[in-house]
Scaffold this active site. Structure first.
Site, PDB file in Angstrom:
ATOM      1  N   CYS A  46     -60.339  12.274  11.337  1.00 45.89           N
ATOM      2  CA  CYS A  46     -59.266  11.689  12.152  1.00 45.89           C
ATOM      3  C   CYS A  46     -57.938  12.118  11.550  1.00 45.89           C
ATOM      4  O   CYS A  46     -57.648  11.823  10.384  1.00 45.89           O
ATOM      5  CB  CYS A  46     -59.379  10.166  12.169  1.00 45.89           C
ATOM      6  N   ASP A  83       0.821  -1.210   0.000  1.00 45.73           N
ATOM      7  CA  ASP A  83       0.000   0.000   0.000  1.00 45.73           C
ATOM      8  C   ASP A  83       0.855   1.261   0.000  1.00 45.73           C
ATOM      9  O   ASP A  83       0.503   2.262  -0.635  1.00 45.73           O
ATOM     10  CB  ASP A  83      -0.917   0.014   1.233  1.00 45.73           C
ATOM     11  N   GLU A  94     -24.329  -3.733  -6.874  1.00 42.74           N
ATOM     12  CA  GLU A  94     -24.627  -3.330  -5.499  1.00 42.74           C
ATOM     13  C   GLU A  94     -23.448  -2.559  -4.918  1.00 42.74           C
ATOM     14  O   GLU A  94     -22.289  -2.990  -5.041  1.00 42.74           O
ATOM     15  CB  GLU A  94     -24.892  -4.576  -4.645  1.00 42.74           C
ATOM     16  N   GLU A 129     -25.089 -16.451  -7.097  1.00 38.20           N
ATOM     17  CA  GLU A 129     -24.204 -15.513  -6.409  1.00 38.20           C
ATOM     18  C   GLU A 129     -24.876 -15.037  -5.130  1.00 38.20           C
ATOM     19  O   GLU A 129     -26.105 -15.072  -5.020  1.00 38.20           O
ATOM     20  CB  GLU A 129     -23.848 -14.329  -7.312  1.00 38.20           C
ATOM     21  N   LYS A 186     -26.532 -12.615  -2.376  1.00 37.12           N
ATOM     22  CA  LYS A 186     -27.321 -11.381  -2.468  1.00 37.12           C
ATOM     23  C   LYS A 186     -26.766 -10.395  -1.449  1.00 37.12           C
ATOM     24  O   LYS A 186     -27.035 -10.504  -0.254  1.00 37.12           O
ATOM     25  CB  LYS A 186     -28.797 -11.657  -2.192  1.00 37.12           C
TER      26      LYS A 186
END
Length: 794
Positions: A456, A35, A186, A126, A128
């Site tokens: 109401c 990194d 996603e 796959e 979810k």
């Protein structure tokens, strides 16, 4: 070489290196450098681009964060709707899904006896992910837009924010990608990322999130993309939307192509064959669920072959070729501290459990639904009980059962209040009525309802919130809090009052200034001319959703016809059963509702409906005398008997007048059926009702003399048609209804007797068989032209 040329060369080299490292790190999970080295290269690129700003380009790895916060998210219209998936909660649900798929592909699959198990379907599998669905649009390999799913048709433009997600490629790798490619997937937050984010928030005194999904959703919808960039978001692709170009012909092939272009996909992606293999995958992922780096709430199965997906098509809001198999909900024990009663839009008074707070699947639960008093009775629930709480679908908390051995001696019974907790009006108990085949029966259940109606405040607020919502009247800027103010201040006592609000009244509301006041009044004015479908949906008729509202508007054409339609007439509409038909009829028969509608349509201040017209041709053509007799639900008169009666007598009047001897001459009509028919029409009320239904059908354009004459008079009478492939202008079910309205028989397979095959994109063996047999073939344009020629509305 000049300094600028040298800088340009080094910048290009650094961008390529950083893109490659991102791809290896996020997509292949094979980091090639530490990194610290990545950070050094990144800082070098930043320094060069600062020194040579003319060399800066939007696809540079340094340009993920936008400089200026946005004031609001723009709207994005999805060219292809982002539909939700149907759910499977039990193994039988999965088996039923597989059976429906195989039935839908019966003439495309090898294997002989299909339902005997000879043919199995390939599925992609796959996990979810529990995140937020988004769309990424690439043009010529460059990321040009990101959008949320929204309501499926319209989302929000979050381009600046998705650019900050490190594993989203700003430029596609490799080659062979389509000129236009919409990637769907996603956005989520890993468990480790979520824990680190909350730990940092605790250190700095900031807000913590309840779970990774909330953290991801909140991070992605920040107006300042710098905030989004500081959150550990990730993206995982699962499908595609609009495409200009070619893609592989399977779901797995497309996702593997995505991976080659630098788009991250699930490492758990698998290809299996058959329902049992799907179940094995589900069990395997379930066992490893807690060890995964991210939260999931189930697995997704999709028919692998894209041609098969197109053949299966869609329901109203979900594809027929995919399903989400949810995991069992997480459960915990807690104490029931009390029960409060809330009042809904229709006046239903429902109990809500107040619980001792408990963590369930990462969320603190202190309230739970009890649905109704029948559920309270079924559970045997008392205040003070220890109860099992479940988050159904990992979302909605429910009370599942009582732990009786822990019941305290002072546990209290739960009773419905005699008066509305909001307005003080009486609460009435109404026994539920079940309707089936024209008969009413008393159900075991009951509903408690406040009789206060729009007097109401709870009912009034919910009615107006529904009325102004996006799919109803779509009054922008009129949110729940503003509705509460309008009602609490007595400015609005019915939806019609929205259209008489003055500048002074709105300006006095909390949070309003000159601009916001003018904007709200303009939005209200803009809603004065809604489509008929929007207006019907906005009225809040029980059990009438957006699709049913569209169906009513499209078929009957005017609010007047819908309002006076008898329930038996409404059942001629596809997917409108007896229960819904009676809800619609009773709503418009109610004097209070008629007054509200009259106020809304006030000539000076109210709404002016658009798109009112005639009865749709396909609706007017859908009735037959035999079908009418069958719908009367006369004992022992089935569909076959109804057809014989229609053929013999040719009219309802003829059937009503037929005596015993006439009925006994009807070929193969059983004696008990003849007696039942005569007994039915010997009752004056039955005759009056049948004639009233027929009169309204005729008023709406339906006519019959005999079953044979009705069919023979239609342009496609005697012809057999077949639909295959995908249609764009309408669903295949709608096209089928229109063809049948013209007299055609629509079959599921092609033979030498087939008159015509309508073939859309993705047409398979049916089209090949038609060509082999020399059967006439039309494309969708040809079909639409046919409908136009015969005056059938599109």
């Amino acid at each position: 070489m000049t300094d600028t040329q040298a800088a340009a060369e080094r910048i290009a080299q650094l961008r390529t290196e950083l893109d490659t490292h991102n791809y290896r790190y996020y997509v292949l999970d094979e980091p090639s450098i530490p990194d610290a080295e990545y950070d050094r290269l990144f800082r070098e690129l930043q320094a060069l681009e600062t020194e040579y700003p003319q060399l800066l380009t939007p696809d540079s790895p340094t340009q993920r964060v936008s400089g200026t916060p946005a004031s609001a998210f723009g709207e994005v219209r999805h060219e292809i709707p982002m539909l939700s998936l149907g759910n499977a909660f039990e193994e039988q649900d999965l088996l039923d899904f597989d059976r429906r798929v195989r039935e839908g592909l019966a003439d495309l699959l090898p294997g002989g006896d299909l339902l005997g198990g000879g043919a199995e379907v390939e599925y992609s599998c796959e996990p979810k992910l529990d995140g937020l669905a988004v769309s990424l649009l690439y043009e010529r390999g460059q990321l040009v837009r990101g959008a949320t799913r929204g309501d499926g048709s319209t989302g929000e433009d979050i381009t600046s924010n998705v650019r900050t997600i490190r594993n989203v490629p700003l430029k596609l790798h490799g080659e062979g990608w389509p000129e236009i490619l919409e990637v769907r997937g996603e956005v989520f937050m890993s468990k480790a990322g979520f824990e680190a984010l909350n730990a940092k928030a605790v250190e700095t005194g900031g807000k913590t999130f309840a779970n990774p999904r909330n953290a991801a959703a909140g991070s992605l919808r920040q107006l300042d993309s710098k905030i989004t960039a500081s959150r550990p978001l990730e993206f995982c692709a699962y499908g595609f939307g609009q495409v200009s170009g070619t893609l592989p012909d399977t779901q797995v092939g497309i996702l593997e192509a995505f991976r080659g272009w630098g788009i991250p996909i699930s490492r758990e992606l698998r290809l299996v064959k058959g329902a049992q293999a799907c179940r094995d995958y589900y069990d395997d992922i379930g066992r490893r669920r807690d060890a995964l780096a991210y939260e999931i709430d189930g697995v997704v199965f999709k028919v692998n072959r894209i041609a098969f997906q197109r053949e299966l098509g869609f329901r109203a809001r979900e594809p027929r070729w995919a399903i989400a198999h949810k995991f069992p909900a997480r459960e915990e024990l807690t104490e029931l501290l009390g029960v409060e009663f809330q009042v809904g839009r229709t006046g239903a008074v429902t109990p809500v459990a107040r619980l001792k707070p408990v963590q369930v699947a990462g969320v603190t639960v202190s309230n739970a639904t009890l649905h109704n008093m029948d559920e309270v009775a079924r559970l045997g629930l008392r205040i003070g009980d220890t109860v099992v709480i479940r988050r159904a679908g990992d979302v909605i908390p429910q009370v599942m059962q009582v732990v009786l051995e822990r019941r305290p001696a002072d546990a209290q019974a739960i009773e419905v209040p005699e008066h509305c907790p909001v307005c003080g009006s009486a609460v009435e108990r109404t026994q539920l009525v079940k309707r089936s085949k024209g008969k009413e029966s008393i159900s075991e259940g009951a509903i408690y309802r406040c009789v206060g109606r729009l007097s109401c405040q709870a009912q009034l607020k919910q009615a107006i919130i529904h009325f102004v919502s996006r799919r109803a009247m779509d009054i922008d800027g009129l949110g729940d809090k503003i509705v509460e103010q309008l009602v609490d201040r007595g400015l609005v006592a019915s939806p019609a009052d929205l259209y008489t609000l003055t500048y002074e009244q709105v300006f006095e509301l909390e949070g309003f200034a000159e601009l916001s006041t003018n904007n709200l009044l303009a939005a209200i004015a803009d809603s004065r001319k809604p489509s008929l479908a929007r207006f019907i949906f906005a009225l809040g008729i029980p059990d009438v959703g957006e699709e049913t509202a569209k169906l009513l508007a499209r078929s009957l054409g005017s609010l007047e016809r819908i309002g006076k339609a008898l329930p038996e007439v409404l059942t001629y509409l596809p997917d409108v059963g007896a229960e819904v038909a009676y809800e619609i009829h009773n709503f418009f028969a109610d004097e209070h509702n008629r007054q509200v509608i009259a106020q809304l349509r006030d000539a000076e201040h109210g709404v002016q409906l658009q798109e009112e017209g005639e009865v749709a041709a396909e609706f007017a053509a859908c009735a037959s005398l035999a079908g009418f007799i069958d719908k009367l639900n006369i004992p022992f008169i089935a569909a076959t008997g109804a057809e014989k009666l229609a053929s013999r007598f040719g009219s309802l009047d003829g059937i009503i007048r037929a005596d015993w001897l006439d009925l006994r001459q009807v070929e193969r009509l059983p004696e008990r059926a003849a007696k039942s028919l005569r007994d039915f029409f010997d009752e004056p009320a039955n005759v009056q009702r049948a004639l009233a239904i027929e009169a309204q059908l005729r008023e709406f354009g339906m006519h019959w003399q005999s079953e044979r004459k009705a069919v023979e008079g239609l342009p496609l009478a005697g012809q057999t048609w077949v639909l295959t492939g995908t249609l764009e202008a309408m669903s295949r079910d709608v096209a089928k209804d229109k063809l049948e309205g013209l007299g055609a028989k629509v079959a599921g397979s092609v033979s030498a007797k087939t008159h015509c095959v309508v073939a859309g994109p993705g047409a398979g063996s049916k089209l090949a068989k038609a060509n082999e047999l020399g059967v006439k073939v039309l494309d969708e344009d040809g079909l639409l032209k046919l409908f136009d020629e015969h005056g059938v509305a599109r």
